[in-house]
Scaffold this motif. Structure first.
Motif, mmCIF file in Angstrom:
data_model
loop_
_atom_site.group_PDB
_atom_site.id
_atom_site.type_symbol
_atom_site.label_atom_id
_atom_site.label_comp_id
_atom_site.label_asym_id
_atom_site.label_seq_id
_atom_site.Cartn_x
_atom_site.Cartn_y
_atom_site.Cartn_z
ATOM 1 N N PHE A 36 0.953 -1.314 0.110
ATOM 2 C CA PHE A 36 -0.008 0.023 -0.118
ATOM 3 C C PHE A 36 0.799 1.216 -0.103
ATOM 4 O O PHE A 36 2.019 1.177 0.639
ATOM 5 C CB PHE A 36 -1.003 0.095 1.314
ATOM 6 N N ILE A 37 0.282 2.441 -0.830
ATOM 7 C CA ILE A 37 0.996 3.787 -0.460
ATOM 8 C C ILE A 37 -0.062 4.599 -0.066
ATOM 9 O O ILE A 37 -1.100 4.617 -0.793
ATOM 10 C CB ILE A 37 1.860 4.111 -1.624
ATOM 11 N N ASP A 38 0.198 5.661 0.749
ATOM 12 C CA ASP A 38 -0.574 6.790 0.944
ATOM 13 C C ASP A 38 -0.227 7.943 0.640
ATOM 14 O O ASP A 38 1.211 8.122 0.526
ATOM 15 C CB ASP A 38 -0.563 6.647 2.814
ATOM 16 N N GLU A 39 -0.757 8.964 0.051
ATOM 17 C CA GLU A 39 -0.386 10.085 -0.432
ATOM 18 C C GLU A 39 0.357 9.860 -1.677
ATOM 19 O O GLU A 39 1.648 10.380 -1.817
ATOM 20 C CB GLU A 39 0.264 10.892 0.644
ATOM 21 N N GLU A 40 0.157 8.951 -2.575
ATOM 22 C CA GLU A 40 0.664 8.520 -3.695
ATOM 23 C C GLU A 40 0.950 9.655 -4.632
ATOM 24 O O GLU A 40 1.914 9.588 -5.429
ATOM 25 C CB GLU A 40 0.171 7.320 -4.360
ATOM 26 N N GLN A 41 0.064 10.650 -4.755
ATOM 27 C CA GLN A 41 0.335 11.633 -5.823
ATOM 28 C C GLN A 41 1.637 12.762 -5.609
ATOM 29 O O GLN A 41 2.028 13.283 -6.512
ATOM 30 C CB GLN A 41 -0.979 12.494 -5.754
ATOM 31 N N ASP A 42 2.069 12.548 -4.154
ATOM 32 C CA ASP A 42 3.290 13.416 -3.803
ATOM 33 C C ASP A 42 4.608 12.626 -4.304
ATOM 34 O O ASP A 42 5.548 13.265 -3.962
ATOM 35 C CB ASP A 42 3.372 13.941 -2.370
ATOM 36 N N MET A 43 4.573 11.482 -4.572
ATOM 37 C CA MET A 43 5.904 10.680 -5.015
ATOM 38 C C MET A 43 6.610 11.282 -5.993
ATOM 39 O O MET A 43 5.918 12.003 -7.241
ATOM 40 C CB MET A 43 5.484 9.404 -5.546
ATOM 41 N N SER A 44 7.733 11.596 -5.988
ATOM 42 C CA SER A 44 8.886 12.066 -7.166
ATOM 43 C C SER A 44 8.929 10.997 -8.108
ATOM 44 O O SER A 44 8.632 9.727 -7.940
ATOM 45 C CB SER A 44 10.247 12.470 -6.510
ATOM 46 N N LYS A 45 9.376 11.431 -9.274
ATOM 47 C CA LYS A 45 9.746 10.654 -10.607
ATOM 48 C C LYS A 45 10.490 9.391 -9.973
ATOM 49 O O LYS A 45 10.437 8.132 -10.423
ATOM 50 C CB LYS A 45 10.307 11.238 -11.685
ATOM 51 N N LEU A 46 11.486 9.555 -9.363
ATOM 52 C CA LEU A 46 12.773 8.592 -8.827
ATOM 53 C C LEU A 46 11.808 7.712 -8.090
ATOM 54 O O LEU A 46 11.951 6.508 -7.977
ATOM 55 C CB LEU A 46 13.739 9.206 -8.203
ATOM 56 N N GLN A 47 11.095 8.231 -7.056
ATOM 57 C CA GLN A 47 10.345 7.307 -6.143
ATOM 58 C C GLN A 47 9.167 6.242 -6.926
ATOM 59 O O GLN A 47 9.420 4.994 -6.580
ATOM 60 C CB GLN A 47 9.685 8.061 -4.911
ATOM 61 N N TRP A 48 8.591 7.026 -7.638
ATOM 62 C CA TRP A 48 7.808 6.283 -8.651
ATOM 63 C C TRP A 48 8.368 5.214 -9.316
ATOM 64 O O TRP A 48 7.845 4.082 -9.543
ATOM 65 C CB TRP A 48 7.027 7.097 -9.453
ATOM 66 N N LEU A 49 9.534 5.555 -9.995
ATOM 67 C CA LEU A 49 10.352 4.485 -10.902
ATOM 68 C C LEU A 49 10.818 3.188 -10.149
ATOM 69 O O LEU A 49 10.561 2.164 -10.367
ATOM 70 C CB LEU A 49 11.698 5.218 -11.422
ATOM 71 N N LEU A 50 11.326 3.701 -8.796
ATOM 72 C CA LEU A 50 11.608 2.512 -7.677
ATOM 73 C C LEU A 50 10.408 1.605 -7.524
ATOM 74 O O LEU A 50 10.584 0.483 -7.312
ATOM 75 C CB LEU A 50 12.052 3.116 -6.551
ATOM 76 N N VAL A 51 9.499 2.142 -7.031
ATOM 77 C CA VAL A 51 7.997 1.435 -6.817
ATOM 78 C C VAL A 51 7.787 0.556 -7.962
ATOM 79 O O VAL A 51 7.437 -0.572 -7.840
ATOM 80 C CB VAL A 51 6.983 2.420 -6.168
ATOM 81 N N LYS A 52 7.672 1.120 -9.184
ATOM 82 C CA LYS A 52 7.058 0.180 -10.159
ATOM 83 C C LYS A 52 8.183 -0.794 -10.882
ATOM 84 O O LYS A 52 7.655 -1.663 -11.382
ATOM 85 C CB LYS A 52 6.544 1.463 -11.518
ATOM 86 N N THR A 53 9.239 -0.419 -10.503
ATOM 87 C CA THR A 53 10.207 -1.392 -10.805
ATOM 88 C C THR A 53 10.012 -2.619 -9.818
ATOM 89 O O THR A 53 10.322 -3.730 -10.385
ATOM 90 C CB THR A 53 11.702 -0.923 -10.653
ATOM 91 N N CYS A 54 9.837 -2.423 -8.557
ATOM 92 C CA CYS A 54 9.824 -3.382 -7.543
ATOM 93 C C CYS A 54 8.357 -4.078 -7.693
ATOM 94 O O CYS A 54 8.444 -5.345 -7.405
ATOM 95 C CB CYS A 54 10.313 -3.155 -6.334
ATOM 96 N N PHE A 55 7.443 -3.253 -7.960
ATOM 97 C CA PHE A 55 6.148 -3.569 -7.816
ATOM 98 C C PHE A 55 5.285 -3.280 -9.189
ATOM 99 O O PHE A 55 4.489 -2.524 -9.063
ATOM 100 C CB PHE A 55 5.222 -3.119 -6.663
ATOM 101 N N PRO A 56 5.563 -3.934 -10.127
ATOM 102 C CA PRO A 56 5.051 -3.379 -11.715
ATOM 103 C C PRO A 56 3.517 -3.666 -11.622
ATOM 104 O O PRO A 56 3.016 -4.461 -10.796
ATOM 105 C CB PRO A 56 5.876 -4.292 -12.662
ATOM 106 N N ALA A 57 3.099 -3.247 -12.818
ATOM 107 C CA ALA A 57 1.400 -3.546 -12.825
ATOM 108 C C ALA A 57 1.133 -5.098 -12.931
ATOM 109 O O ALA A 57 0.005 -5.505 -12.427
ATOM 110 C CB ALA A 57 1.259 -3.077 -14.324
ATOM 111 N N MET A 58 2.066 -6.091 -13.395
ATOM 112 C CA MET A 58 1.801 -7.410 -13.422
ATOM 113 C C MET A 58 2.238 -8.113 -12.013
ATOM 114 O O MET A 58 2.788 -9.152 -12.201
ATOM 115 C CB MET A 58 2.251 -8.093 -14.402
ATOM 116 N N SER A 59 2.651 -7.195 -11.161
ATOM 117 C CA SER A 59 3.224 -7.825 -9.759
ATOM 118 C C SER A 59 2.468 -8.992 -9.260
ATOM 119 O O SER A 59 1.294 -9.077 -9.301
ATOM 120 C CB SER A 59 3.456 -6.653 -8.900
ATOM 121 N N SER A 60 3.201 -9.753 -8.444
ATOM 122 C CA SER A 60 2.580 -10.901 -7.905
ATOM 123 C C SER A 60 2.105 -10.379 -6.492
ATOM 124 O O SER A 60 1.092 -11.140 -5.747
ATOM 125 C CB SER A 60 3.424 -12.132 -7.375
ATOM 126 N N SER A 61 2.022 -9.040 -6.186
ATOM 127 C CA SER A 61 1.458 -8.607 -4.832
ATOM 128 C C SER A 61 0.161 -7.896 -5.299
ATOM 129 O O SER A 61 0.039 -7.325 -6.242
ATOM 130 C CB SER A 61 2.706 -7.476 -4.424
#
Length: 635
Positions: A231-256
């Motif tokens: 889960f992420i709270d206040e997701e709209q305030d993530m920086s591009k770098l943070q977003w890149l890290l999140v989507k690399t570790c938990f992509p759209a087809m994530s098992s989570s």
């Protein structure tokens, strides 16, 4: 994905139980549907909708049914808001203790990638980890620069904030000179030495984490296996770098299962001119649209500014008598605005309300006057045009209170000058919060109002006693050492009763022997610069003046949005949305304006106002503003 995780189901019966556990919460159909939803999705939550409460309720139900000992739930936010809410709602329960311990992780984006990527790489490559912090690390580097580099920084208007690297492992800096110059090499070597000694900024840890994820290709799948719910709270305030890290570790087809909570209309922590946030939401979100902060009259006036995802509604009724009082002040001279606003506040609120816990604010989008825009044709440019004593650097006071008596003293002085209990309450609360943060292991938010940080740690049953006991502090006098000793005895008993603190560092509570009072008077005068005090007929109101960015996340009694100039008049530019006749395609700058003013106008519980330059608003527009519900006041 594990079949056990798929089979976790949240029912109405589960939600009924968590309502009883929370005590003062009722979840409607909209919120219950989100609680029950068990697939990856983004959740659009409007201002004051209680999204963090919904998230924590879901966590409470999930952890009660959790089948694993070595796999957990991960919750990330920018300000530890989720962790604070868990401690508030569940701190003394087995559910709360379970959520806040292994195998679960509740923390910030930075702390997550530090724990599970950055620090792993650093330790594996024999780097020490001495300190991860922005202010301390950057100031430390700045102090080690040579005389020539410091002179260069001064000439180029650079500061310690420019002493960080923008990549890793290659050090990348941007100070406006070539990489073969003395200043560049000096800063480069200073950062390199800082790394070798284990001093890193928060963003540098993210760059290190990015490099670690690239090197350790197994890491994303390992994190998904470790955290089946993410889960992420206040997701709209993530920086591009943070977003890149999140989507690399938990992509759209994530098992989570990934669920991200946020508000696309409040994404203002990016540079001006950026278009609508294209990170959040992804696809059609679920929605929590009903605000508990304000009523429907405010929601109807503000919702047209929420152009990314409109749909804001208001559910609060405390100030329903003010439904027809929301006002736009039309002015010729900016100096007339604050007196008119203050007088209007006195006409709308009783003394008891106006001197209560919630402050009244005046805020503007342009915080500093841009020297390149000093032009009478562009008047008023920034917040300072409305209040000549306004200091945009007020938060950078050189004096920082060190002892509890410092906070108490400043609070008393502020109260004596303004008669405003809010200042006294906040200063005393800041002193207690500082001790808890620095001297104990108790997790307490360092963001937002100090009083609310303190009361949010107290369970609902004790809240009414907390308020009563805290208010007793306001009547103590500190003119002598004996008087101060009485304060200390009371405060320590108070902290023991509500936070279980039973041993104290007496140095923090010592009497100052009149040594630091002059320093505190300097701090007092500095803080008073941004408070406008209005008195009439024996009544008084204090208006706190600030930038819009500063007040994001806060709740006010009333908010006035000041017209400022950024390439054009800001209120004039958003006028089509205020009158509910929006432009078909907003410009890039209009996205920034709309988001900022949406944030500003959703802070208040009771009253919202706007100050607009009279000549920038046509008579036909005035009629349309009246038609949509604004009360027009010409100065």
């Amino acid at each position: 994905m594990s079949d056990e995780i798929i089979r976790i189901e949240i029912t109405d019966s589960d939600i009924d139980e968590v309502e009883l556990l929370f005590g003062n919460v009722k979840f409607d159909t909209q919120r219950r549907n989100i609680l029950k939803y068990m697939n990856s999705v983004d959740i659009q939550a409007y201002p004051g909708a209680g999204k963090t409460t919904v998230l924590v309720a879901k966590l409470a139900i999930l952890v009660k049914k959790w089948p694993y000992r070595n796999k957990g739930i991960c919750v990330l936010s920018h300000t530890n808001s989720a962790r604070n809410e868990i401690e508030l709602r569940l701190g003394n329960t087995d559910i709360g203790k379970s959520l806040l311990s292994y195998p679960h992780f509740i923390g910030t984006v930075h702390s997550f990638f530090d724990n599970f990527a950055g620090s792993i790489w650093l330790k594996s490559n024999n780097y020490p980890i001495t300190l991860i912090d922005d202010e301390v690390v950057l100031n430390r580097r700045d102090s080690k620069l040579g005389w020539g580099t410091r002179k260069y920084f001064e000439c180029k208007n650079l500061s310690y904030n420019n002493c960080g690297s923008q990549s890793f492992p290659v050090i990348s800096i941007n100070i406006g000179c070539r990489n073969n110059t003395t200043s560049y090499r000096d800063l480069y070597n200073t950062i390199e030495q800082s790394f070798e000694l284990g001093y890193f900024t928060f963003d540098e840890i993210l760059y290190i984490s990015k490099y670690a994820i690239e090197e350790y290709e197994w890491l994303p799948s390992a994190l998904q296996e470790r955290f089946p719910f993410f889960f992420i709270d206040e997701e709209q305030d993530m920086s591009k770098l943070q977003w890149l890290l999140v989507k690399t570790c938990f992509p759209a087809m994530s098992s989570s299962i990934c669920q991200f909570f946020g508000d696309a209309n409040q994404a203002i922590y990016n540079s001006y001119g950026s278009e609508a946030n294209n990170i959040f939401p992804m696809g059609e979100p679920l929605r929590i649209s009903d605000s508990h902060r304000f009523g429907d009259s405010i929601a109807k006036l503000v919702d047209p500014l929420g152009i990314v995802i409109p749909g804001l509604t208001g559910g609060a009724s405390l100030f329903k008598q003010l439904d027809n009082k929301h006002a736009i002040f039309l002015f010729d001279d900016a100096k007339d605005v604050l007196p008119a606003y203050a007088e209007y506040l006195l006409s709308c609120f009783s003394d008891e309300v106006i001197n209560g816990e919630l402050p009244c604010y005046a805020v503007g989008m342009v915080h500093n006057n841009d020297k390149r825009q000093i032009d009478k044709k562009k008047y008023p440019i920034g917040v300072g045009a409305y209040y000549s004593s306004y200091d945009p650097d007020v938060s950078k006071a050189t004096y920082t209170p060190r002892l509890f008596i410092d906070f108490f003293y400043i609070g008393k002085k502020l109260f004596n000058q303004t008669g405003d209990y809010y200042s006294l309450v906040e200063k005393i609360a800041e002193g207690i919060r500082k001790y808890i943060r620095v001297k104990t292991d108790i997790q307490i938010s360092s963001f937002g109002g100090a009083y609310y940080s303190l009361i949010n740690l107290v369970n609902d049953e004790k809240k009414k006693y907390f308020r009563k006991d805290f208010c007793k502090l306001l009547n103590f006098q500190i003119d002598t050492k004996e008087m101060w000793n009485s304060v200390v005895d009371y405060v320590q008993a108070f902290m023991n009763s509500y936070y279980g603190i039973n041993s104290f560092d007496e140095n923090y509570f010592k009497w100052f022997n009149n040594v630091s009072s002059s320093e505190m008077d300097i701090a007092l005068n500095h803080n008073m610069k941004n408070v406008y005090i209005y008195e009439k007929g024996g009544r008084k109101v204090s208006v706190y003046i600030s930038s819009i960015h500063t007040v994001k996340g806060r709740t006010h009694l009333a908010t006035l949005v000041l017209d400022t100039f950024w390439y054009d008049r800001n209120i004039k530019s958003i006028l089509p949305w205020l009158i509910k006749k929006p432009m078909k395609k907003p410009g890039k700058r209009d996205f920034a304006r709309l988001k900022c003013h949406y944030v500003a106008l959703t802070r208040a519980r009771g009253l919202i106002c706007i100050a607009a330059l009279k000549k920038s608003i046509a008579n036909s527009d005035v009629d349309m503003l009246k038609g949509v519900g604004w009360n027009i006041i010409e100065l």
